[in-house]
Design a protein around this motif. Structure first.
Motif, PDB file in Angstrom:
ATOM      1  N   ASN B 160       0.844  -1.205   0.000  1.00 56.00           N
ATOM      2  CA  ASN B 160       0.000   0.000   0.000  1.00 56.00           C
ATOM      3  C   ASN B 160       0.882   1.259   0.000  1.00 56.00           C
ATOM      4  O   ASN B 160       0.736   2.156   0.842  1.00 56.00           O
ATOM      5  CB  ASN B 160      -0.911  -0.030   1.234  1.00 56.00           C
ATOM      6  CG  ASN B 160      -2.102   0.886   1.088  1.00 56.00           C
ATOM      7  OD1 ASN B 160      -2.278   1.523   0.049  1.00 56.00           O
ATOM      8  ND2 ASN B 160      -2.915   0.970   2.120  1.00 56.00           N
ATOM      9  N   LYS B 162       1.242   3.972  -1.697  1.00 59.75           N
ATOM     10  CA  LYS B 162       0.735   5.355  -1.798  1.00 59.75           C
ATOM     11  C   LYS B 162       0.333   5.882  -0.415  1.00 59.75           C
ATOM     12  O   LYS B 162       0.723   6.992  -0.027  1.00 59.75           O
ATOM     13  CB  LYS B 162      -0.449   5.416  -2.767  1.00 59.75           C
ATOM     14  CG  LYS B 162      -0.919   6.826  -3.060  1.00 59.75           C
ATOM     15  CD  LYS B 162      -1.908   6.827  -4.208  1.00 59.75           C
ATOM     16  CE  LYS B 162      -2.636   8.152  -4.318  1.00 59.75           C
ATOM     17  NZ  LYS B 162      -1.789   9.311  -4.517  1.00 59.75           N
ATOM     18  N   GLN B 163      -0.418   5.071   0.306  1.00 57.80           N
ATOM     19  CA  GLN B 163      -0.884   5.538   1.610  1.00 57.80           C
ATOM     20  C   GLN B 163       0.264   5.633   2.621  1.00 57.80           C
ATOM     21  O   GLN B 163       0.265   6.525   3.470  1.00 57.80           O
ATOM     22  CB  GLN B 163      -1.975   4.614   2.125  1.00 57.80           C
ATOM     23  CG  GLN B 163      -3.105   5.390   2.756  1.00 57.80           C
ATOM     24  CD  GLN B 163      -4.318   4.546   3.015  1.00 57.80           C
ATOM     25  OE1 GLN B 163      -4.276   3.632   3.808  1.00 57.80           O
ATOM     26  NE2 GLN B 163      -5.404   4.839   2.337  1.00 57.80           N
ATOM     27  N   ILE B 164       1.221   4.722   2.488  1.00 57.33           N
ATOM     28  CA  ILE B 164       2.377   4.772   3.394  1.00 57.33           C
ATOM     29  C   ILE B 164       3.151   6.070   3.167  1.00 57.33           C
ATOM     30  O   ILE B 164       3.560   6.748   4.120  1.00 57.33           O
ATOM     31  CB  ILE B 164       3.281   3.537   3.167  1.00 57.33           C
ATOM     32  CG1 ILE B 164       2.685   2.337   3.915  1.00 57.33           C
ATOM     33  CG2 ILE B 164       4.701   3.787   3.644  1.00 57.33           C
ATOM     34  CD1 ILE B 164       3.491   1.081   3.838  1.00 57.33           C
ATOM     35  N   GLU B 166       1.939   8.840   1.957  1.00 57.57           N
ATOM     36  CA  GLU B 166       1.113   9.954   2.455  1.00 57.57           C
ATOM     37  C   GLU B 166       1.228  10.068   3.971  1.00 57.57           C
ATOM     38  O   GLU B 166       1.358  11.177   4.514  1.00 57.57           O
ATOM     39  CB  GLU B 166      -0.348   9.742   2.040  1.00 57.57           C
ATOM     40  CG  GLU B 166      -0.585  10.004   0.567  1.00 57.57           C
ATOM     41  CD  GLU B 166      -2.021   9.792   0.140  1.00 57.57           C
ATOM     42  OE1 GLU B 166      -2.352  10.161  -0.991  1.00 57.57           O
ATOM     43  OE2 GLU B 166      -2.820   9.249   0.927  1.00 57.57           O
ATOM     44  N   ALA B 167       1.187   8.904   4.648  1.00 51.59           N
ATOM     45  CA  ALA B 167       1.288   8.918   6.116  1.00 51.59           C
ATOM     46  C   ALA B 167       2.634   9.507   6.539  1.00 51.59           C
ATOM     47  O   ALA B 167       2.699  10.333   7.461  1.00 51.59           O
ATOM     48  CB  ALA B 167       1.130   7.495   6.656  1.00 51.59           C
ATOM     49  N   ALA B 168       3.699   9.094   5.853  1.00 47.91           N
ATOM     50  CA  ALA B 168       5.042   9.589   6.196  1.00 47.91           C
ATOM     51  C   ALA B 168       5.149  11.088   5.923  1.00 47.91           C
ATOM     52  O   ALA B 168       5.751  11.831   6.703  1.00 47.91           O
ATOM     53  CB  ALA B 168       6.081   8.823   5.392  1.00 47.91           C
ATOM     54  N   GLU B 169       4.546  11.520   4.823  1.00 49.35           N
ATOM     55  CA  GLU B 169       4.600  12.932   4.460  1.00 49.35           C
ATOM     56  C   GLU B 169       3.919  13.788   5.527  1.00 49.35           C
ATOM     57  O   GLU B 169       4.439  14.833   5.933  1.00 49.35           O
ATOM     58  CB  GLU B 169       3.911  13.129   3.094  1.00 49.35           C
ATOM     59  CG  GLU B 169       4.170  14.484   2.498  1.00 49.35           C
ATOM     60  CD  GLU B 169       3.521  14.658   1.133  1.00 49.35           C
ATOM     61  OE1 GLU B 169       2.775  13.765   0.708  1.00 49.35           O
ATOM     62  OE2 GLU B 169       3.760  15.707   0.516  1.00 49.35           O
ATOM     63  N   LEU B 170       2.761  13.319   5.998  1.00 45.08           N
ATOM     64  CA  LEU B 170       2.050  14.086   7.037  1.00 45.08           C
ATOM     65  C   LEU B 170       2.823  14.118   8.350  1.00 45.08           C
ATOM     66  O   LEU B 170       2.623  15.004   9.172  1.00 45.08           O
ATOM     67  CB  LEU B 170       0.657  13.490   7.266  1.00 45.08           C
ATOM     68  CG  LEU B 170      -0.362  13.766   6.158  1.00 45.08           C
ATOM     69  CD1 LEU B 170      -1.615  12.962   6.383  1.00 45.08           C
ATOM     70  CD2 LEU B 170      -0.705  15.248   6.098  1.00 45.08           C
ATOM     71  N   LEU B 171       3.707  13.132   8.524  1.00 53.83           N
ATOM     72  CA  LEU B 171       4.528  13.115   9.749  1.00 53.83           C
ATOM     73  C   LEU B 171       5.823  13.899   9.560  1.00 53.83           C
ATOM     74  O   LEU B 171       6.681  13.906  10.435  1.00 53.83           O
ATOM     75  CB  LEU B 171       4.838  11.672  10.148  1.00 53.83           C
ATOM     76  CG  LEU B 171       3.624  10.881  10.668  1.00 53.83           C
ATOM     77  CD1 LEU B 171       3.917   9.391  10.688  1.00 53.83           C
ATOM     78  CD2 LEU B 171       3.216  11.363  12.052  1.00 53.83           C
ATOM     79  N   ILE B 182      11.585   3.668   3.882  1.00 51.57           N
ATOM     80  CA  ILE B 182      10.356   2.892   4.111  1.00 51.57           C
ATOM     81  C   ILE B 182       9.991   2.034   2.906  1.00 51.57           C
ATOM     82  O   ILE B 182       9.760   0.834   3.039  1.00 51.57           O
ATOM     83  CB  ILE B 182       9.167   3.815   4.490  1.00 51.57           C
ATOM     84  CG1 ILE B 182       9.521   4.607   5.742  1.00 51.57           C
ATOM     85  CG2 ILE B 182       7.910   2.987   4.743  1.00 51.57           C
ATOM     86  CD1 ILE B 182       8.560   5.696   6.097  1.00 51.57           C
ATOM     87  N   ASN B 186      10.769  -2.248   2.366  1.00 53.95           N
ATOM     88  CA  ASN B 186       9.595  -3.106   2.305  1.00 53.95           C
ATOM     89  C   ASN B 186       9.434  -3.807   0.965  1.00 53.95           C
ATOM     90  O   ASN B 186       8.549  -4.642   0.802  1.00 53.95           O
ATOM     91  CB  ASN B 186       8.337  -2.289   2.620  1.00 53.95           C
ATOM     92  CG  ASN B 186       8.212  -2.032   4.097  1.00 53.95           C
ATOM     93  OD1 ASN B 186       8.173  -2.965   4.894  1.00 53.95           O
ATOM     94  ND2 ASN B 186       8.226  -0.772   4.482  1.00 53.95           N
TER      95      ASN B 186
END
Lengths: 335, 270
Positions: B160, B162-164, B166-171, B182, B186
């Motif tokens: 997944n 794309k979502q990973i 996005e999650a990292a970017e928001l962090l 990351i 993986n």
């Protein structure tokens, strides 16, 4: 100005107009739910606030600042996704620490904060484990901890409980609400589940095809739906054309739609003496729903659903003749 | 029902025997000094095995050359496709179909056609691509594209990506940091599967290296071909068994890895 302010937001995907001129205010510390069916624009608005989607036109203000053009990294939004999105190559602690590491916080401080946050979500004992060894619910709590530990200005939850089984989901709803209240963090929650919205929200914004159909507290949303769409989405309202109902019940409602909830309907074998609209009918169907039984009754040509408390001694059989009573004040007239 | 199962076992058993018998007899032949009527003479003899390990520098040189000729194109192809697939998954998902079509072209242009086409286009033109080694690397990089594409694509969607990101970017993580810290870690299993499958294909290649390399390059496969034509039977058998063992090890490793990946994916979708 409100803590979060959406101003005339429009969003197109190609020719598809997904958000239509949305203006919306959200106050600090509230848990606000965006409720609606798939494709209504609720997640897109959330993603626009996070910066993961750009708005086509309009402005977004967060904590008094215009963040419309600010990169997602600098907006201060914490987000939890439906599919957890934990980093599989990192342990629970490393996942939670990720945002703090990006802020270049000293190691000792990171460790303290991670342990505190894992305590908050009840996963201290999973500190060194990898996400693959956790259940769905535990993974989602790690994702929540990871989003919260950086102390974001706003917490965004994009259908975070959709992939979790029913029982655990109910527990997590309560858990998230508790954490949100304890931390006092402004939270935007996206869901298509009206029960979930009722349980969790201070305020619900009901979406319909890129617009906000109604904004209200859960109680008001449930008891006073503003439109036929809201009534059909919230609860299990009986929605009838006034003409048809007048004909069946002998009433004189003006033209338009009438809506009333199934639980305000009474059913009896003898004609009730109370002051109410009474219609004679026949039980067409009977479905037990836990503590209630839902009856479908053909009442003089109109079909009504009635929810009655499940009492084994007073079950009405299919085909039985009954009297349906509805108190006049409980009927809503919709546009 | 039981009868049907017995039938299946018979068919399976016969197939296994048909496939194993040649290997088995080649192995026996390698432990002999020749055939005496229907029996191997001086069985078991380790003469040619000793020679293989201690006095066959040419064979090992060719095996090493084969490995070198496989590894470089695999690295080229993997690096290019990781970047392409990452861009597709993250930013241009609509182009996935196009990339899939392009990646499948080598399936239709099998070895000989591809080698001759490349020779016609580039040989003797005095460009960098006229160099036979570069030419071979380029052809090999292209021919393994279907394996590389499939392995990487499945892996990127399974994690997944794309979502990973996005999650990292928001962090607060940058795109490059997320990619190397990351995404790539993986993808290691997917990368390993693609590399092993490609290695298996390239290591056993004969027509392309023969056509493009001509007599300049002797690889494990061309060496075996020459030995089979002019060498002594039992000695050649030891070479064949050795090459078989190398390929078998690679195939087993890639099968096990692939099995592991499929199991992980199945667990994720539970």
């Amino acid at each position: 100005m409100a803590y979060i302010h959406f101003e005339h937001i429009n969003k197109y995907f190609g020719t598809n107009h997904v958000l239509k001129d949305i203006t919306l205010d959200i106050e600090q510390g509230e848990l606000v739910t965006f409720l609606g069916p798939s494709g209504c624009g609720k997640s897109t608005l959330l993603r626009c606030l996070s910066g993961l989607e750009e708005v086509t036109s309009g402005k977004i203000f967060l904590d008094g600042k215009d963040v419309t053009e600010v990169s997602p990294r600098k907006r201060g939004c914490g987000m939890v996704f439906q599919q957890y999105s934990l980093f599989p190559n990192m342990t629970v602690a490393q996942n939670v620490a990720f945002g703090l590491k990006m802020q270049k916080m000293p190691k000792a401080q990171i460790e303290t904060k991670v342990r505190e946050m894992l305590d908050v979500v009840g996963l201290s004992e999973k500190y060194d484990q990898y996400p693959r060894s956790l259940s769905g619910g535990q993974q989602q709590r790690v994702a929540l901890a990871r989003a919260l530990v950086v102390e974001p200005k706003v917490l965004l939850l994009d259908e975070p409980l959709s992939a979790i089984d029913a029982l655990l989901r109910k527990n997590l709803q309560i858990e998230i609400r508790r954490i949100q209240r304890d931390l006092g963090i402004t939270t935007l929650f996206v869901t298509h589940d009206q029960d979930e919205a009722m349980v969790m929200s201070d305020k619900i914004h009901l979406f319909n095809m890129g617009t906000i159909e109604q904004s209200a507290s859960p109680v008001d949303m449930y008891t006073k739906p503003a439109s036929k769409y809201a009534a059909s989405f919230i609860g299990h309202y009986n929605i009838l054309q006034a003409d048809a109902f007048n004909k069946a019940a002998g009433t004189e409602y003006s033209s338009g739609c009438l809506a009333f909830r199934p639980e305000i309907i009474g059913i009896s074998r003898t004609e009730p003496e109370e002051e109410a609209i009474v219609i004679k009918g026949t039980v067409r169907n009977q479905i037990p729903h836990g503590n209630i039984v839902r009856y479908t009754i053909d009442a003089n040509g109109v079909e009504l659903d009635a929810d009655i408390l499940f009492e084994a001694s007073s079950i009405f059989e299919i085909g039985e003749q009954v009297y349906v009573s509805i108190k006049d004040g409980n009927i809503l007239e919709l546009e | 029902m039981k009868q049907n199962k017995v039938g299946h076992y018979i068919v399976l058993g016969v197939t296994v025997v048909v496939m194993i018998v040649p290997v088995l007899f080649t192995l026996i032949y390698g432990f002999s000094n020749g055939w005496l009527d229907i029996l191997p003479s001086d069985f078991p003899s380790f003469t040619y095995w000793k020679e293989l390990f201690f006095d066959s520098p040419l064979f090992w040189q060719n095996v090493l050359r084969s490995i070198y000729l496989c590894v470089i194109p695999i690295i080229i192809s993997l690096v290019c496709m990781i970047l392409v697939m990452y861009t597709i998954v993250m930013h241009m998902p609509k182009l996935d179909g196009l990339i899939q079509t392009i990646s499948m072209i080598p399936y239709t242009l099998r070895g000989v056609v591809l080698a001759i086409s490349v020779l016609t286009l580039y040989a003797g033109k005095g460009t960098i691509f006229s160099d036979r080694t570069i030419m071979l690397f380029s052809v090999y990089s292209v021919i393994i594209l279907p394996f590389v594409y499939r392995g990487l694509r499945n892996n990127l969607y399974a994690i997944n990506a794309k979502q990973i990101v996005e999650a990292a970017e928001l962090l607060g993580a940058s795109g490059i940091y997320t990619f190397f810290r990351i995404i790539v870690p993986n993808m290691l299993t997917g990368i390993a599967v693609a590399a092993l499958l490609s290695f298996g294909l390239l290591f056993t290649d004969f027509p392309i290296v023969k056509l493009i390399g001509g007599n300049r390059y002797e690889t494990a496969q061309t060496f075996l071909w020459n030995q089979q034509r002019s060498g002594f039977g039992p000695k050649t058998s030891t070479y064949i068994i050795m090459v078989f063992l190398i390929i078998f090890t690679i195939a087993t490793a890639s099968y096990r890895l692939q099995h592991k990946v499929e199991k992980q994916d199945a667990e994720k979708t539970k």
